[in-house]
Design an enzyme around this catalytic site. Structure first.
Site, PDB file in Angstrom:
ATOM      1  N   THR A  42       0.837  -1.283   0.008  1.00  0.00           N
ATOM      2  CA  THR A  42      -0.365   0.066   0.147  1.00  0.00           C
ATOM      3  C   THR A  42       0.642   1.387   0.140  1.00  0.00           C
ATOM      4  O   THR A  42       0.430   2.349  -0.938  1.00  0.00           O
ATOM      5  CB  THR A  42      -0.845   0.019   1.161  1.00  0.00           C
ATOM      6  OG1 THR A  42      -1.718  -1.051   1.065  1.00  0.00           O
ATOM      7  CG2 THR A  42      -1.814   1.325   1.263  1.00  0.00           C
ATOM      8  N   GLY A 177      -9.144  12.704   9.678  1.00  0.00           N
ATOM      9  CA  GLY A 177      -7.893  12.094  10.272  1.00  0.00           C
ATOM     10  C   GLY A 177      -6.927  12.391   9.238  1.00  0.00           C
ATOM     11  O   GLY A 177      -7.002  13.254   8.528  1.00  0.00           O
ATOM     12  N   HIS A 433      21.174  28.678  11.896  1.00  0.00           N
ATOM     13  CA  HIS A 433      20.546  29.956  11.503  1.00  0.00           C
ATOM     14  C   HIS A 433      20.689  30.328  10.137  1.00  0.00           C
ATOM     15  O   HIS A 433      21.688  30.508   9.772  1.00  0.00           O
ATOM     16  CB  HIS A 433      20.985  31.101  12.419  1.00  0.00           C
ATOM     17  CG  HIS A 433      19.995  32.232  12.253  1.00  0.00           C
ATOM     18  ND1 HIS A 433      18.761  32.453  12.680  1.00  0.00           N
ATOM     19  CD2 HIS A 433      20.354  33.264  11.777  1.00  0.00           C
ATOM     20  CE1 HIS A 433      18.413  33.849  12.085  1.00  0.00           C
ATOM     21  NE2 HIS A 433      19.337  34.270  11.707  1.00  0.00           N
TER      22      HIS A 433
END
EC number: 1.8.1.4
Length: 456
Positions: A42, A177, A433
């Site tokens: 799947t 969901g 950063h």
């Protein structure tokens, strides 16, 4: 009947089955794997990979439509659904070829056909019996429907939704969901009107309530409608559309109804009950080491109660192979399995929600760091945040993130949870950063009592 034997016979070639096969082969065991369709299961063919390809195409569509926000003159001419499907299928095809090559490289024998477990250690395929010293059941799951709601025509599951050759103009999604909100997100980006119907009080109800509120706020801004706390009562369809009836008395008209009410265990028709396996509502019951009630027989993945995630099945498959080979692997902590919902914005989490932590510990400390304080998130123009849940006088036991691309941050979050790190352990770590990754660092700085940027 002929009889073919190996150290390990695996029924099902999805994430759990093939991971078990490859790891067992690496450890010197002979392996026979039975698969009725295509290896990859799947996840590769009808789940994780094709849906995420659609979600990326949806992101590209949004970027084209919203170029003005960044000073870029771009517009969306439309969606070429054949082109989208070609892109999606190309990704799946490339990964499938690679997987087939791995089966050859690992010398795993693949038997094509529908297998039945005939016990105590045998799988039968088209009259041939394959006997293993151990048997692993890995038959996965299927898209559920509701009683009396027949799939067909304009009433579809994710299986049909992945192969649509048009973009619907109006869709009702039954279920808020993971699967429901991901398809709602795709179709909205492609220009459809979308309404989600969820019987529980909030979207993504398995996640922390804070995450549901963040996602609902973002969906409202995107024009995705949703009705929560309301039950579905029926649907009728004709050549022009589908009408969905709700318990509230309201009716919704649409081109399509997507039924996304979860996935059920694919256990019927494989001889499990007849062989004496213990089942509960179709799920195969196992102990924490994934052993069934029958000696030498294991079960893995969506077939076993718990999170229905490809990476869970994958890790369980490796665990079983190592267990059979006598390596005594450490039991998998289910709460430590990362969870990501790839809608826009994404929701990613690991560990316990605040409610689960309160149930376990009584009282907990929480902190939310908003992405408005994160430079890279402002560059991307995404909102959301990081929520930390800390046990009393102990480690952080839950991390939830909401925002564009935050699924990529779950790796560090998983390490923090799995290593039972305290805020003081994480606060000194240097985060690059400007990255969204800094938001995790900032959240832990704040929880350690030294906040440097605004949080809230």
């Amino acid at each position: 009947m002929t009889d073919t034997s190996a150290d390990l016979v695996i029924l099902g070639g999805g994430s759990g089955g093939y991971a078990c096969a490859f790891r067992a082969a690496e450890l010197g065991l002979s392996v026979i794997l039975v698969e009725k369709d295509k290896v990859g299961g799947t996840c590769l063919h009808r789940g994780c990979i094709p849906t995420k390809a659609l979600l990326h195409a949806a992101e590209v569509a949004d970027n084209a439509r919203e170029g003005d926000r960044f000073g870029v003159k771009s517009s969306l001419e439309g969606i070429d659904i054949q082109g989208v499907n070609s892109y999606k299928d190309g990704v799946v095809s490339g990964l499938y070829k690679g997987l087939q090559g791995l089966f050859k490289a690992n010398k795993v024998t693949v038997v094509e056909g529908t297998g039945s477990f005939v016990g105590p250690n045998t799988v039968e395929v088209d009259g041939t019996r394959y006997t293993g010293k151990h048997v692993v059941l890995a038959t996965g799951s299927y898209a559920r429907s509701l009683p009396g709601l027949e799939i067909g025509g304009r009433i579809i599951t994710s299986d049909q939704a992945l192969n649509l050759d048009y973009v619907p103009s109006k869709v009702v999604v039954l279920g808020g969901g993971v699967i429901g909100v991901e398809f709602a997100s795709v179709w909205r980006s492609f220009g459809a009107e979308v309404t989600i119907v969820e019987a529980l009080p909030r979207l993504v109800p398995a996640e922390d309530e804070w995450a549901s509120k963040q996602l609902e706020r973002a969906f409202r801004k995107r024009g995705i409608k949703f009705k929560t706390g309301v039950r579905f009562t029926g649907a009728t369809q004709d050549d022009t559309g589908v009408v969905v009836s709700l318990e509230s008395g309201e009716s919704l008209e649409a081109d399509l109804l997507l039924v996304a009410v979860g996935r059920g265990p694919n256990s019927a028709g494989h001889g499990y009950e007849e062989a004496g396996l213990k089942l509960d509502r179709g799920f195969v019951l196992t102990d924490e080491r994934l052993r069934t009630n029958l000696p030498g027989v294991y079960a893995v993945g969506d077939l076993v109660p718990g999170l229905q995630l490809a990476h869970r099945g994958f890790q369980q498959g490796i665990f079983i192979a190592e267990d059979i080979a006598g390596q005594n692997p450490k039991v998998i902590d289910e709460a430590g399995i990362p969870r990501v919902t790839y809608c826009n914005p994404e929701v990613a989490s690991v560990g316990l929600t605040e409610a689960q932590a309160k149930e376990k510990y009584g009282s907990v400390e929480t902190l939310v760091y908003a992405l408005s304080g994160n430079g890279k998130s402002q560059i991307l123009k995404t909102s959301g945040g990081v929520k930390l849940v800390k046990s009393p006088d102990g480690p952080v036991v839950g991390i939830t993130l909401v925002g564009e691309r935050v699924g990529e941050l779950i790796g560090e979050a998983q390490l923090i949870y799995s290593w039972e790190a305290t805020p003081e352990d994480v606060a000194p770590l240097v985060h690059a950063h400007p990255t969204q990754n800094e938001s995790l660092g900032e959240a832990f700085l704040a929880l350690a009592g030294k906040p440097l940027h605004v949080h809230g």
